[in-house]
Structure formats: structure tokens, C-alpha cells
Design a protein around this motif. Structure first.
Motif, short mmCIF file in Angstrom:
data_model
loop_
_atom_site.label_atom_id
_atom_site.label_comp_id
_atom_site.label_asym_id
_atom_site.label_seq_id
_atom_site.Cartn_x
_atom_site.Cartn_y
_atom_site.Cartn_z
N GLU A 15 0.84 -1.21 0.00
CA GLU A 15 0.00 0.00 0.00
C GLU A 15 0.87 1.26 0.00
O GLU A 15 0.53 2.25 -0.65
N MET A 16 2.00 1.20 0.71
CA MET A 16 2.87 2.37 0.80
C MET A 16 3.74 2.52 -0.45
O MET A 16 4.02 3.65 -0.87
N TYR A 17 4.16 1.39 -1.02
CA TYR A 17 5.06 1.42 -2.18
C TYR A 17 4.50 0.52 -3.29
O TYR A 17 5.04 -0.55 -3.59
N PRO A 18 3.40 0.95 -3.90
CA PRO A 18 2.73 0.10 -4.91
C PRO A 18 3.55 -0.13 -6.17
O PRO A 18 3.20 -1.00 -6.97
N ASP A 19 4.63 0.62 -6.35
CA ASP A 19 5.45 0.46 -7.55
C ASP A 19 6.72 -0.34 -7.31
O ASP A 19 7.64 -0.32 -8.12
N ASN A 20 6.77 -1.06 -6.18
CA ASN A 20 7.92 -1.93 -5.88
C ASN A 20 7.48 -3.38 -6.05
O ASN A 20 6.74 -3.92 -5.24
N ALA A 69 0.27 -7.62 -9.84
CA ALA A 69 1.66 -7.32 -10.23
C ALA A 69 1.87 -7.50 -11.72
O ALA A 69 2.58 -6.71 -12.37
N LEU A 70 1.25 -8.53 -12.31
CA LEU A 70 1.42 -8.78 -13.74
C LEU A 70 0.81 -7.67 -14.59
O LEU A 70 1.29 -7.36 -15.68
N LYS A 71 -0.26 -7.06 -14.10
CA LYS A 71 -0.85 -5.93 -14.82
C LYS A 71 0.07 -4.72 -14.78
O LYS A 71 0.15 -3.94 -15.73
N LYS A 72 0.80 -4.58 -13.66
CA LYS A 72 1.74 -3.45 -13.54
C LYS A 72 3.03 -3.72 -14.30
O LYS A 72 3.60 -2.81 -14.91
N TRP A 73 3.49 -4.98 -14.26
CA TRP A 73 4.76 -5.33 -14.89
C TRP A 73 4.54 -6.53 -15.83
O TRP A 73 4.97 -7.66 -15.52
N PRO A 74 3.89 -6.35 -16.95
CA PRO A 74 3.55 -7.47 -17.85
C PRO A 74 4.76 -8.12 -18.50
O PRO A 74 4.63 -9.21 -19.07
N HIS A 75 5.93 -7.48 -18.43
CA HIS A 75 7.12 -8.05 -19.05
C HIS A 75 8.08 -8.67 -18.03
O HIS A 75 9.18 -9.08 -18.39
N LEU A 134 7.59 -13.04 -12.58
CA LEU A 134 6.21 -13.06 -12.08
C LEU A 134 5.41 -14.19 -12.72
O LEU A 134 4.57 -14.82 -12.06
N TYR A 135 5.66 -14.47 -13.99
CA TYR A 135 4.97 -15.57 -14.65
C TYR A 135 5.38 -16.91 -14.03
O TYR A 135 4.56 -17.81 -13.87
#
Length: 452
Positions: A73-78, A102-108, A112-113
Motif C-alpha cells: 500500500e505504501m510502495y505500490p510500484d515496488n 503485479a502482472l498488470k503493472k509489470w507485464p514483461h 512473475l509468470y
């Protein structure tokens, strides 16, 4: 600097005990001084604080997930907070929900896959039981094929995106090989993915080879053991009359564990001086938890709920087991005993008990077919295949009411009037002629049968 190690690959960071203790003191002080702030330093310290003090799978895991959820919640981009949260979270639905975010934020992000596929694979079989009425079986159920395809698709997606030298690629192939043979006894696909896994290992950079070796070892060794058996073990052909009572008897892993164990007993009986090489050496855990002051704090756990890929102690948990195969005494030069046991769901595990000389009771006389035990703080140790360990603390075992006249094949109690015994050894008992024939032909009772 240690934060960079944690987000890189925590499993390759090995610390001396005194170094780890000093590092914990430093991180604890920094964490207290930064509490309530929201900046880059706090972001790093919080993650390192969790990884050092609450390794995934240990007690207080709920507190760790709380800290990591706050971190998201504090660091949603980590992205590392998402992956760390999934490693500590116990509910698969919650793990998958955060991985999808996370996959929606970092699809590449290839890792995560792989994380998604691993989560799906780990809970493939347990999800079968939750969706099938009256299904207590580990490898059967109407949802298993559908779930298998879902897991296979997830691993295939990771494989399609990963570079050829990715360190998780061998694990993905070996996982696919194991899934195909366990769920549908598809040995053709098992061999196909096993060969791809071997090729993927050849493409690995030498410096990355140890990074994921524990996970690779479990799936890879399982498949290699299946391949080495003559004729490749298939799902056991059990009559419907028996399957109505015990569906999990069809499980190939059950067959593999019991026949492997009986072969080791046979080898040991032939040569008392050997220590069977099919079982790994035991690493003593760093600390054995004391018996809790209040037993209401102890919660039950099953084999499937234990993290089979981690070498950890499940604190304040109790695992109830029934011994379903004859013990191998004099294991490890007379210091312990090796068993095969099943839990209330019919799932099976190797069980090693050490340090019996510390107890006044004669454990070996009690550890017979049908004996029921409860293990406090069960310790699952990884290796060529996961082994449940009771290490130097026999007092953590509680003996429960024994299963009288337990059938050596289906593991059910037999009424005295229906009791049948093996005509050769006069030790093995069965509830029917069918069970006796299957125990001899499929589970290789002849390896341990003796007329002496």
C-alpha cells in the motif's frame, strides 16, 4: 547492500550465525528508527526486516504478511513487495490475486509468470479436494484435469517469455514433467519435458546453477525415479470395490514411496552393515521449538499444507500420521528409524525419527503397522524428495490409539472375523484376497516377506 542481495536472489546469500545476529540487530534498530516514515530507506529496511526475522513458512507469518501488505500500500510500484508477500501468504487465492495485480503493472516481468505457475502447481492437488464432493484422493477428482491444464498453461507462458539461459527454466520443465505423470500418468509428455529440462540445464550459466537447485532437485529427482522404475509406474489398477473406500490407493506416488522403502528394507536385511543410499543425510535444524505452555495454541496441519520445498519447522503445529509400512530399524548406523506414514487425507510421506536413545520408552516396539502418532512442530526437510524429520526430540511424538489389524494394502482396520494373513510370513494382514494380491504384485510385499 543487503537489500540488493535480497531482491536479487535471497537463497544464494549465506551468512555466518554471528554475522546474521549482528545484521539483525542493525536492521531492528533501523526499522524502529524509521517506523512511521515513508521513504526509500524505510522501503528497503522493511523488506530486509521481514526476510531476516520472518523467513517464509515459519511462525509469525501472519505478522510478516501484514507488514508486507502495508508495504504494498505504501510502495505500490515496488515489485519485490508483491513477490515477497506471496512467499509468506498461506492462502493461494490471495497469492494469485496479488500476482495478477503485479502482472498488470509489470507485464514483461518474466519472474512473475514463473511465480504464478509455481503457486498454481503447488495448490493444484489440494484445490481438487476443495471442489470435489466426497473426494479425499490426492490424485483423482473431476477438477484435476482442468486444474492441470491451467498449471501447464501457466508454465508454458513463462517458458515462452523466458530467455534460454533463465535460471528458473529447468524447474519449469521438470514441474511440467511431474504434473503430467501425477495427474494423468502421461509418460510420453513426462519424458518430453524431462529432456527439455536437461537441455535447459545445459544452457545455464555456471554461476546461476545453485540458485534454484532445491526446487529443481525435488521435481527432477521425482521424475528420474519414475523413469528408472521398470515399465514406468502407472496409476495403480485397483478394483472398484476397494476404490469406493480408499480412492487415493490409485496414487502412483504412494506406490513409488512404499516400494522404494520396501526395497531399502530388503537391502538392509541382506546386508546389516550398509546404510541405504536412497535416503539423504539429515541436517539438524538451527533450533527446535520448546513444547508450548498452552496446547490450545497448537493447530493441526496436513502433509499437503506443509511447504515441501522448504527446509523448515512448522512451529505450534501438530501432524497426525498413521504408519502404513514396516519400519526400517538400524537406519543410519542404529541411530534412528525410517518409516512411511499417511495423514488423515491419505497423503503419504517419508518419516525419519532420530535420537530415540534419549527416551525411556522403547520406540521401535511401538512404531508398528497401524500405529498412530501426533508430531509436534513437524520438520519437513527438502532434498531428493521431502522427508519429515523428528530430530533428536522423541518427546515431540505422542502415541494415539492404534489402528487394530490394519490391512497392509488399503490401511483400514480389519474385523477379526474377516482377518486374512499372508501364508508365508504370517505377519501381514489383509481385509480381502484382492488386497493381499495387490500388496504382493504392486506394492512388492515379497521384498519384505519372510518365512523365518
Amino acid at each position: 547492500m543487503f537489500y540488493e542481495c535480497v531482491i536479487g536472489q535471497f537463497s544464494v546469500v549465506y551468512l555466518k550465525e554471528e554475522t546474521e545476529t549482528k545484521l539483525k540487530q542493525i536492521i531492528d534498530e533501523l526499522y524502529e528508527s524509521k517506523r512511521g516514515r515513508q521513504d526509500e530507506e524505510e522501503m528497503k529496511i522493511r523488506l530486509v526486516y521481514v526476510e531476516l526475522n520472518y523467513p517464509s513458512g515459519t511462525s509469525n507469518g501472519d505478522f510478516a504478511t501484514k507488514l508486507l501488505k502495508q508495504g504494498i500500500e505504501m510502495y505500490p510500484d515496488n515489485v519485490h513487495y508483491y513477490t515477497s508477500f506471496c512467499a509468506h501468504e498461506k492462502v493461494p487465492q490471495s497469492q494469485l490475486r496479488y500476482i495478477e495485480i503485479a502482472l498488470k503493472k509489470w507485464p514483461h516481468n518474466v519472474n512473475l509468470y514463473h511465480k504464478k505457475a509455481t503457486i498454481l502447481g503447488r495448490y493444484l492437488l489440494s484445490s481438487c479436494r476443495s471442489t470435489c464432493k466426497n473426494c479425499r484422493c490426492q490424485y483423482e477428482g473431476v477438477s484435476a484435469p482442468r486444474k492441470k491444464m491451467e498449471v501447464a498453461d501457466a508454465f508454458e507462458k513463462f517458458i515462452s517469455k523466458a530467455p534460454k539461459d533463465h535460471r528458473y527454466l529447468p524447474h519449469a520443465y521438470y514441474s511440467l514433467a511431474m504434473i503430467h505423470v501425477i495427474i494423468s500418468s502421461d509418460f510420453k509428455m513426462m519424458n518430453y519435458y524431462y529432456k527439455l529440462g536437461k537441455q535447459a540445464e545445459d544452457n545455464q550459466l555456471p554461476c546461476f546453477l545453485p540458485a534454484y537447485q532445491n526446487e529443481i532437485c525435488i521435481e527432477k529427482t521425482f521424475v528420474e525415479n519414475v523413469r528408472s522404475e521398470r515399465g514406468s509406474p502407472q496409476a495403480v489398477d485397483v478394483p472398484d470395490t476397494i476404490l469406493e473406500r480408499r480412492k487415493h490407493l490409485k496414487c502412483p506416488v504412494r506406490r513409488w514411496m512404499i516400494t522404494r522403502h520396501r526395497k531399502s528394507v530388503s537391502d538392509l536385511n541382506k546386508n546389516k552393515s550398509i546404510v541405504c543410499s536412497s535416503f539423504d543425510s539429515v541436517r539438524k535444524p538451527k533450533k527446535i521449538p520448546p513444547v508450548p505452555e498452552r496446547m490450545y495454541l497448537v493447530k493441526p496441519i496436513t502433509i499437503k499444507q506443509m511447504a515441501l520445498s522448504e527446509n523448515l519447522i512448522h512451529e505450534n503445529r501438530v501432524l497426525e500420521l498413521t504408519i502404513i509400512d514396516v519400519p526400517k530399524g538400524e537406519c543410519c548406523l542404529g541411530l534412528g528409524v525410517h518409516l512411511i506414514a499417511e495423514d488423515e487425507d491419505g497423503d503419504v510421506t517419508h518419516l525419519n525419527i532420530y535420537g530415540m536413545w534419549k527416551s525411556e520408552d522403547n520406540f521401535l516396539e511401538k512404531l508398528l503397522m497401524g500405529a498412530r502418532i501426533a508430531i509436534l512442530h513437524p520438520h519437513m526437510q527438502n532434498g531428493s524428495d521431502p522427508i519429515l524429520i523428528v530430530n533428536d526430540d522423541p518427546d515431540s511424538i505422542i502415541f494415539l490409539e492404534k489402528v487394530e489389524n490394519m490391512c497392509w494394502f488399503c490401511a483400514e482396520s480389519v474385523a477379526t472375523k474377516d482377518l486374512q494373513k499372508c501364508g508365508r510370513c504370517r505377519k501381514a494382514v489383509y481385509c480381502s484376497k484382492e488386497c493381499q494380491e495387490h500388496d504382493w504384485k504392486i506394492m512388492k510385499h515379497k521384498l519384505i516377506c519372510s518365512n523365518n
